[in-house]
Design an enzyme around this catalytic site. Sequence first.
Site, PDB file in Angstrom:
ATOM      1  N   ASP A   2       2.067  -3.203   5.298  1.00 20.83           N
ATOM      2  CA  ASP A   2       3.385  -2.891   4.342  1.00 20.83           C
ATOM      3  C   ASP A   2       4.657  -2.866   5.209  1.00 20.83           C
ATOM      4  O   ASP A   2       4.883  -2.017   6.110  1.00 20.83           O
ATOM      5  CB  ASP A   2       3.039  -1.513   3.560  1.00 20.83           C
ATOM      6  N   HIS A  47      17.185  -0.105   0.480  1.00 18.85           N
ATOM      7  CA  HIS A  47      16.114   0.959   0.536  1.00 18.85           C
ATOM      8  C   HIS A  47      16.279   1.686   1.802  1.00 18.85           C
ATOM      9  O   HIS A  47      16.036   3.217   1.767  1.00 18.85           O
ATOM     10  CB  HIS A  47      14.800   0.402   0.333  1.00 18.85           C
ATOM     11  N   ARG A 100      19.274  11.161   7.705  1.00 22.45           N
ATOM     12  CA  ARG A 100      20.091  11.254   9.086  1.00 22.45           C
ATOM     13  C   ARG A 100      21.501  11.320   8.758  1.00 22.45           C
ATOM     14  O   ARG A 100      22.474  11.208   9.655  1.00 22.45           O
ATOM     15  CB  ARG A 100      19.545  10.321   9.867  1.00 22.45           C
ATOM     16  N   GLU A 133       6.609   2.793  -5.588  1.00 26.74           N
ATOM     17  CA  GLU A 133       7.485   1.995  -5.061  1.00 26.74           C
ATOM     18  C   GLU A 133       7.206   0.494  -5.671  1.00 26.74           C
ATOM     19  O   GLU A 133       6.208   0.041  -5.481  1.00 26.74           O
ATOM     20  CB  GLU A 133       6.983   2.051  -3.440  1.00 26.74           C
ATOM     21  N   GLU A 144       7.319  -3.228  -5.356  1.00 29.24           N
ATOM     22  CA  GLU A 144       7.018  -4.164  -4.048  1.00 29.24           C
ATOM     23  C   GLU A 144       6.371  -5.283  -4.712  1.00 29.24           C
ATOM     24  O   GLU A 144       6.140  -5.632  -5.781  1.00 29.24           O
ATOM     25  CB  GLU A 144       6.108  -3.418  -3.140  1.00 29.24           C
ATOM     26  N   ASP A 201       3.139   0.627  -4.364  1.00 27.89           N
ATOM     27  CA  ASP A 201       2.301   1.571  -3.450  1.00 27.89           C
ATOM     28  C   ASP A 201       2.804   3.080  -3.637  1.00 27.89           C
ATOM     29  O   ASP A 201       3.690   3.462  -3.270  1.00 27.89           O
ATOM     30  CB  ASP A 201       3.009   0.847  -2.049  1.00 27.89           C
ATOM     31  N   ARG A 212       5.694  11.872  -1.655  1.00 28.34           N
ATOM     32  CA  ARG A 212       6.589  12.031  -0.576  1.00 28.34           C
ATOM     33  C   ARG A 212       6.596  13.633   0.324  1.00 28.34           C
ATOM     34  O   ARG A 212       7.182  13.357   1.308  1.00 28.34           O
ATOM     35  CB  ARG A 212       8.237  11.963  -1.274  1.00 28.34           C
ATOM     36  N   GLN A 235       4.177  12.941   2.912  1.00 24.61           N
ATOM     37  CA  GLN A 235       4.828  12.165   3.944  1.00 24.61           C
ATOM     38  C   GLN A 235       5.835  12.558   4.732  1.00 24.61           C
ATOM     39  O   GLN A 235       5.782  12.650   6.033  1.00 24.61           O
ATOM     40  CB  GLN A 235       5.377  10.906   2.971  1.00 24.61           C
ATOM     41  N   TYR A 238       4.907  12.470   8.844  1.00 24.30           N
ATOM     42  CA  TYR A 238       5.089  11.143   9.134  1.00 24.30           C
ATOM     43  C   TYR A 238       5.509  11.036  10.744  1.00 24.30           C
ATOM     44  O   TYR A 238       5.557   9.886  11.393  1.00 24.30           O
ATOM     45  CB  TYR A 238       6.065  10.303   8.412  1.00 24.30           C
ATOM     46  N   LYS A 261       0.118   7.587   1.782  1.00 28.39           N
ATOM     47  CA  LYS A 261       0.162   6.387   1.283  1.00 28.39           C
ATOM     48  C   LYS A 261      -1.158   5.643   1.160  1.00 28.39           C
ATOM     49  O   LYS A 261      -1.085   4.771   0.267  1.00 28.39           O
ATOM     50  CB  LYS A 261       0.779   5.353   2.269  1.00 28.39           C
ATOM     51  N   THR A 299      -3.047   1.933  -3.764  1.00 30.12           N
ATOM     52  CA  THR A 299      -2.204   0.925  -3.872  1.00 30.12           C
ATOM     53  C   THR A 299      -2.552   0.127  -4.978  1.00 30.12           C
ATOM     54  O   THR A 299      -3.544  -0.637  -5.100  1.00 30.12           O
ATOM     55  CB  THR A 299      -1.840   0.283  -2.362  1.00 30.12           C
ATOM     56  N   THR A 318       9.346  -1.217  -0.407  1.00 28.79           N
ATOM     57  CA  THR A 318      10.112  -1.004  -1.656  1.00 28.79           C
ATOM     58  C   THR A 318      11.571  -1.976  -1.675  1.00 28.79           C
ATOM     59  O   THR A 318      12.204  -2.070  -0.623  1.00 28.79           O
ATOM     60  CB  THR A 318      10.651   0.546  -1.664  1.00 28.79           C
ATOM     61  N   GLU A 360      14.839   7.421  -4.332  1.00 30.62           N
ATOM     62  CA  GLU A 360      16.186   6.782  -4.379  1.00 30.62           C
ATOM     63  C   GLU A 360      16.905   7.156  -5.772  1.00 30.62           C
ATOM     64  O   GLU A 360      18.059   7.666  -5.787  1.00 30.62           O
ATOM     65  CB  GLU A 360      16.259   5.503  -3.981  1.00 30.62           C
TER      66      GLU A 360
END
Length: 425
Positions: free
Chosen positions: A131, A138, A147, A204, A206, A238, A242, A245, A249, A258, A262, A356, A370
């Site tokens: 992926d 995105h 960040r 997601e 995709e 997918d 969250r 994750q 992660y 994840k 899928t 995504t 988002e």
Amino acid sequence: MDSPLRSFLDVPTDSHFPIQNLPFGIFQPKEGKPRVGVAIGDLIVDLSVLEELGHFPSPEFGERQVFSEDSLNAFLTLGRPAWRKAREILQHLLSAETPTLRDDAKLRDRVFHAQKDVVMQLPARIGNYTDFYSSYHHAHNVGTMLRGPENALMPNWKWLPVAYHGRASSIVISGTDVRRPSGQTRPPDASAPVFGSSKSFDYELEMAFLIGPGNSLGKAVPIDRAIDHIFGFVLMNDWSARDIQAWEYQPLGPFLAKNFCTSISPWVVTLEALEPFRKPLPPQDPEPLPYLRGRNDFTFDIHLEAHLQTSSMDAPHIITRTNFFKNLYWSVAQQLAHHAVNGCNLQPGDLLASGTISGPTEESRGCMLELTWRGANPLKLPNGETRKWLEDGDRLTITGWCEGDGYRVGFGQVRGQILPTAPVA
């Protein structure tokens, strides 16, 4: 040009599967084994019957009966000359001017199946799944949440197609229900994690492509030969947890958030069918390193939508409208070339996904993360309900198509309904 083609079958102009498309898939009739078929309108062409009658001769197809198998893998191995020849033969047989099927009712009874009467299966035995993270908007949105806008993209993002290796065993066909996963999360301000059901369940939007002939271990694929290894595209959802994750992660990326499920669409749309919708890849800044610079690199103008229907809604509601061409920074050729540049051996049936696909507007964001800005701005639905994240009972459908002159080349849909978490024994 494909557009003047006309079939003897009555296919509506808004169908995803006109004679200009002819996507490949694996279907199982009520009586009989799974085999290879091609979609046209609301019907399926049984390629195993046509193969048995000698319509796919050598040298392109060899001695093996690839269309009687329960996956596309043997056909994928044959490469582009065979793929093009099969498409040419099928367009001829389905043409309004060809009497072979048009005038033989008994043969049509053997060859055609109604899509509503069969069970679709995964189109290939997927040995490996990768992926990518190729949508600028995105990546920028997610980076901004984590960040701030000044450091939204990581330093490597515009230099290489970022990706992670996913889990092939949990890829399922459209229509398969998906259970809300369990895992570790760490609530805000908590000093230790807790175990339980994911509370931040997401989709997601995709797309993904299937690999045809692979490459030998240790041998890279030059970017200008990448297209020789790409058979066609499917839609993908997918599913993502969250909150799981966010805790797991670092430092190695997605794992349990994840790999639980899928979903992909059943029909594989070939590059030949997409050729009329090919677009030049937009300029990239900074200029990629030489191994990622393809001559006449390309993308495709594909309209994409996600539809949400809650258990109390009478009809689905569009929550995402986006576009493959406009909103992916890295091309599929660049993705493949980068994947193999270290000598990684891609194999027939491998699946490579876009990540995504999000655009610059709110309605073009390709996931709940988002759309609701990590739950801060709940999504308002027409019936008055709101969603920060997907809930049990929700149905999520992704669809996509290319708009031609009086016809569409579409991908059908990939859909799934969310079920409650299964108890942990």
